[in-house]
Design an enzyme around this catalytic site. Structure first.
Site, PDB file in Angstrom:
ATOM      1  N   ASN A 146       0.878  -1.165   0.000  1.00  0.00           N
ATOM      2  CA  ASN A 146       0.000   0.000   0.000  1.00  0.00           C
ATOM      3  C   ASN A 146       0.918   1.217   0.000  1.00  0.00           C
ATOM      4  OD1 ASN A 146      -1.749   2.097   0.489  1.00  0.00           O
ATOM      5  ND2 ASN A 146      -2.372   1.423   2.538  1.00  0.00           N
TER       6      ASN A 146
ATOM      7  N   LYS B 221       0.160   4.258  -0.183  1.00  0.00           N
ATOM      8  CA  LYS B 221      -0.442   5.441   0.455  1.00  0.00           C
ATOM      9  C   LYS B 221      -0.217   6.674  -0.431  1.00  0.00           C
ATOM     10  CE  LYS B 221      -0.040   3.093   4.837  1.00  0.00           C
ATOM     11  NZ  LYS B 221       0.061   3.151   6.278  1.00  0.00           N
TER      12      LYS B 221
ATOM     13  N   HIS C 267      -9.443   1.473   4.512  1.00  0.00           N
ATOM     14  CA  HIS C 267      -8.203   1.564   5.297  1.00  0.00           C
ATOM     15  C   HIS C 267      -8.448   2.481   6.501  1.00  0.00           C
ATOM     16  CE1 HIS C 267      -4.093   2.493   6.436  1.00  0.00           C
ATOM     17  NE2 HIS C 267      -3.744   1.390   5.808  1.00  0.00           N
TER      18      HIS C 267
ATOM     19  N   GLU D  26      -6.787   4.775   7.697  1.00  0.00           N
ATOM     20  CA  GLU D  26      -6.505   6.194   7.411  1.00  0.00           C
ATOM     21  C   GLU D  26      -7.685   6.845   6.697  1.00  0.00           C
ATOM     22  OE1 GLU D  26      -2.793   5.428   5.436  1.00  0.00           O
ATOM     23  OE2 GLU D  26      -1.923   4.828   7.354  1.00  0.00           O
TER      24      GLU D  26
ATOM     25  N   GLU E   5      -5.467  -4.923  10.258  1.00  0.00           N
ATOM     26  CA  GLU E   5      -4.401  -3.965  10.541  1.00  0.00           C
ATOM     27  C   GLU E   5      -4.682  -3.235  11.855  1.00  0.00           C
ATOM     28  OE1 GLU E   5      -2.322  -2.706   6.647  1.00  0.00           O
ATOM     29  OE2 GLU E   5      -4.056  -1.419   6.870  1.00  0.00           O
TER      30      GLU E   5
ATOM     31  N   GLY F  26       2.622   2.059  10.787  1.00  0.00           N
ATOM     32  CA  GLY F  26       3.621   3.128  10.667  1.00  0.00           C
ATOM     33  C   GLY F  26       4.346   3.436  11.969  1.00  0.00           C
TER      34      GLY F  26
ATOM     35  N   SER G 297       3.396  -2.420  10.192  1.00  0.00           N
ATOM     36  CA  SER G 297       4.844  -2.528  10.409  1.00  0.00           C
ATOM     37  C   SER G 297       5.437  -3.871   9.995  1.00  0.00           C
ATOM     38  CB  SER G 297       5.188  -2.208  11.870  1.00  0.00           C
ATOM     39  OG  SER G 297       4.832  -0.871  12.177  1.00  0.00           O
TER      40      SER G 297
HETATM   41  P1  13P Z   1       3.104   0.149   7.615  1.00  0.00           P
HETATM   42  O1  13P Z   1       3.563  -1.155   7.010  1.00  0.00           O
HETATM   43  O2  13P Z   1       3.886   1.322   7.145  1.00  0.00           O
HETATM   44  O3  13P Z   1       2.984   0.054   9.098  1.00  0.00           O
HETATM   45  O4  13P Z   1       1.616   0.397   7.056  1.00  0.00           O
HETATM   46  C1  13P Z   1       0.686  -0.606   7.151  1.00  0.00           C
HETATM   47  C2  13P Z   1      -0.515  -0.218   6.376  1.00  0.00           C
HETATM   48  O5  13P Z   1      -1.242   0.670   6.748  1.00  0.00           O
HETATM   49  C3  13P Z   1      -0.765  -0.932   5.112  1.00  0.00           C
HETATM   50  O6  13P Z   1      -2.035  -0.655   4.647  1.00  0.00           O
END
Ligand code: 13P
Length: 249
Positions: free
Chosen positions: A10, A12, A95, A97, A167, A173, A213
């Site tokens: 992803n 982002k 997601h 976010e 997740e 992150g 992560s």
């Molecule tokens: P990270 O791997 O950067 O923690 O992000 C995970 C994520 O949100 C994937 O959709």
């Protein structure tokens, strides 16, 4: 039948179209692995150049979001047809976010999931608890609620082909990956929830990823768990490490 692992990046809100081409070119020799499905979910404007760069490889290019209407006055949104027209087969839905910054809810997630299936796009449906929810011991209740609403009116056949990404928000992150036991426990609970909504066959077919992560060092143990069918990878999907994650064994 054994489920095929699915490892998705992803991106982002990272990578301009020219950087996207560069990244696909860097990663394409590193992510060769016929035993897993490899998907790069990229910003909408990167989809076409990334697809061109990935042509002839095992990399599938997916989207990070999609709207639940066909077309019309929805400034700034991407319609399902726009994705299928260029050959997109996967889309991330809901997601954390998007839920946090763009007011997506379990109900809008459900509408998007139904719309994706209507257009033959496989949704990667995200769920996950906050740190407060985990500390209060309501993780499983919360995830079950997210799943039950996301799958409202979804048929068993559609559900069997879906991908769910578990997740935990506190692991995204932060470099704080869930323990293997925590990840397996929730992924199993998700599979049990699918069995409850549908049946055992559907539950055994659906693919459940862990995200938060994920790194080259944590991937092997996570992906060896019986109910974890791969990962949804943020930060590490933008680096050569993604090659090691895809070739985790
Ligand atoms: P990270 O791997 O950067 O923690 O992000 C995970 C994520 O949100 C994937 O959709």
């Amino acid at each position: 039948m054994a489920r095929k692992k699915i490892i998705a990046g992803n991106w982002k809100m990272n990578m301009t179209p020219s950087q996207a081409v560069e990244l696909v070119n860097t990663l394409k020799p590193l992510v060769v692995n016929d035993e897993v499905d490899v998907v790069f979910c990229v910003p909408a404007i990167d989809i076409i150049p990334a697809m061109e760069a990935a042509r002839g490889t095992n990399i599938q290019i997916g989207a990070e979001n999609m709207y639940y209407e066909e077309k019309g006055a929805f400034t700034g949104e991407i319609a399902p047809d726009m994705l299928t027209d260029v050959g997109v087969k996967y889309v991330i839905i809901g997601h954390s976010e998007r839920r946090e910054y763009f007011a997506e809810t379990d109900e809008t997630v459900n509408r998007k999931v139904l719309k994706a299936f209507e257009h033959g796009i496989t949704p990667i449906i995200c769920c996950g608890e906050s740190l407060t929810q985990r500390e209060q011991g309501i993780t499983i209740d919360w995830i079950r609620q997210q799943i039950k609403i996301a799958f409202l009116n979804v048929t068993a056949e559609q559900a069997a082909s879906a991908v769910i990404a578990y997740e935990p928000i506190w692991a995204i992150g932060t470099g704080k990956v869930a323990t293997t036991e925590q990840a397996q426990e929730v992924c199993k609970a998700i599979r049990d929830c699918i069995a409850e909504i549908y049946d055992q066959t559907t539950a055994e077919a659906i693919r459940i990823q862990y995200g938060g992560s994920v790194s080259a060092s944590s991937a092997p143990e996570l992906f060896a768990q019986p109910d974890i069918d791969g990962g949804l990878v943020g930060g590490a999907s933008l680096k050569p490490d993604f090659g090691a994650i895809v070739n985790y064994k």
